[in-house]
Write an enzyme that holds these catalytic residues in place. Structure first.
Site, PDB file in Angstrom:
ATOM      1  CB  THR A 120     -53.110  -6.682  53.831  1.00 21.57           C
ATOM      2  OG1 THR A 120     -52.915  -8.086  53.711  1.00 21.57           O
ATOM      3  CG2 THR A 120     -53.963  -6.219  52.676  1.00 21.57           C
ATOM      4  CB  THR A 121     -50.819  -4.430  49.330  1.00 17.75           C
ATOM      5  OG1 THR A 121     -50.785  -3.134  49.951  1.00 17.75           O
ATOM      6  CG2 THR A 121     -52.232  -4.757  48.882  1.00 17.75           C
ATOM      7  CG  ASN A 122     -46.814  -2.831  49.639  1.00 14.68           C
ATOM      8  OD1 ASN A 122     -46.424  -3.578  48.747  1.00 14.68           O
ATOM      9  ND2 ASN A 122     -47.615  -1.816  49.403  1.00 14.68           N
ATOM     10  N   GLY A 220     -52.606   7.063  50.449  1.00 12.57           N
ATOM     11  CA  GLY A 220     -53.775   6.262  50.099  1.00 12.57           C
ATOM     12  C   GLY A 220     -53.595   5.521  48.798  1.00 12.57           C
ATOM     13  CB  CYS A 253     -50.184   3.059  45.304  1.00 14.21           C
ATOM     14  SG  CYS A 253     -51.030   2.488  46.781  1.00 14.21           S
ATOM     15  CD  GLU A 343     -55.261   1.413  44.121  1.00  6.90           C
ATOM     16  OE1 GLU A 343     -54.029   1.496  44.239  1.00  6.90           O
ATOM     17  OE2 GLU A 343     -56.040   1.495  45.089  1.00  6.90           O
TER      18      GLU A 343
END
Length: 354
Positions: A120-122, A220, A253, A343
């Site tokens: 969903t982030t990219n 990941g 990331c 993270e």
């Protein structure tokens, strides 16, 4: 009387099977394409994706509420143009190498139908990247988007498919699930006609993909520390860290998640961070951040992923200036007992010193 599927999980499973069947038929035709035609298709896809970068970026932010569209536009441009530039001259059809001394001939052979998980982030840049590399290697692709990013990921795949088709590619070479459930995604990953998995997402998801038993490439989470050593250019180091952490609100990331500072330059580093809009949390504010960063299950709280510093502070129960770039909390160590050492996919950094 015809049987009608009503349960979403069953609908998702059925859709996965149908898309795989269509993709396999397209692959069986596409695998015989010559290099010149493959390269023509890949170029058309890159051009279409690059042109749609801004539109897809805005669609992604509108649907997911994550990140900044201006930065997602750059991600889309990078995922199309730079990917194309790096692969356009590669030979991926027929004999690609001959080692005369070893008498070894290398012949390129496609895998078949590839299954891809998109974060969903990219949601658009990753989809277009995977479509490009699949096309270059004469493979078909079926994508499972994140449930919160179905529309924008589907649109990105449609851009790729439309451009490819106009350039001579088979119909249905690139597919995207629109009925997304865990059951449907697992059907996609485990299906006998899927030959390879490209997985981008959480650490747990990547581990799961590797356990399925077929070839897989997984990416990941990251948790990047930045060390500012005493001989460093402090102004440049701090500026680079803040830029990296605030780009698309920290959803890459590769974004810096911690700063380790050499003791002799500690005060200079703090000064530079404050000068560039960083907010140093007091112990009470740090404790409030620790309470909202993770879910009860130990995952990152999705409500603050890809959000600006002021929004996160407000969610935690304190206020900071609207123009704050990053939130910084000093930690004494790392590990499960230090929640802020995980993270952080949002505009927040941790500050440690040695």
């Amino acid at each position: 009387m015809p049987f009608e599927l009503k349960d979403k999980d069953l609908i998702s499973i059925q859709q996965a099977r149908e898309l795989i069947a269509k993709a396999k038929d397209a692959f069986l035709e596409y695998k015989n394409y010559p290099q010149e035609q493959v390269d023509k298709i890949v170029k058309a896809m890159f051009e279409a994706g690059y042109e749609a970068s801004e539109r897809l970026a805005k669609l992604a932010v509108e649907e997911t509420g994550i990140g900044k569209w201006e930065d997602k536009k750059l991600k889309n441009e990078f995922a199309t143009k730079f990917t194309y530039e790096s692969i356009k001259d590669l030979k991926t059809v027929g004999v690609i190498n001959y080692d005369k001394s070893k008498r070894v001939v290398e012949i390129a052979e496609p895998m078949g139908v590839i299954a891809a998980l998109i974060p969903t982030t990219n949601p658009t840049s990753t989809a277009m990247f995977k479509a490009l590399i699949s096309a270059k290697t004469r493979n078909a692709l079926v994508v499972s988007p994140h449930p919160r990013a179905v529309k924008c990921t589907y649109e990105a795949i449609q851009v790729m498919q439309t451009a490819a088709e106009r350039a001579g590619a088979p119909r249905n070479l690139f597919q995207c699930l629109t009925e997304v459930t865990i059951e449907g995604t697992m059907e996609l990953l485990k299906h006998r006609d899927v030959s390879l998995i490209l997985a981008t997402g959480s650490t747990q998801m990547v581990k799961m993909v590797y356990s399925i038993g077929k070839p897989a490439y997984g990416v990941g989470s990251g948790n990047v520390p930045a060390f500012i050593e005493r001989t460093a250019n402090i102004k440049k180091a701090v500026a680079d860290i803040i830029f990296g952490k605030t780009f698309d609100y920290g959803t890459l990331c590769s974004a810096e998640n911690a700063v380790v500072c050499d003791s002799p330059i500690r005060e200079q580093v703090i000064y530079e961070f404050k000068k560039r809009g960083a907010y140093f949390c007091n112990p009470d504010e740090k404790a409030k951040l620790e309470k909202i960063i993770l879910t009860p299950q130990g995952g990152i709280n999705p409500e603050i992923v890809g959000k600006p510093a002021a929004y996160i502070a407000q969610k935690a129960g304190f206020s900071v200036p609207e123009q704050t770039t990053v939130l910084i909390a000093e930690l004494e160590g790392v590990g499960k007992q230090y929640p802020l050492s995980v993270e952080k996919t949002f505009s927040n950094s941790c500050f440690l010193h040695s």
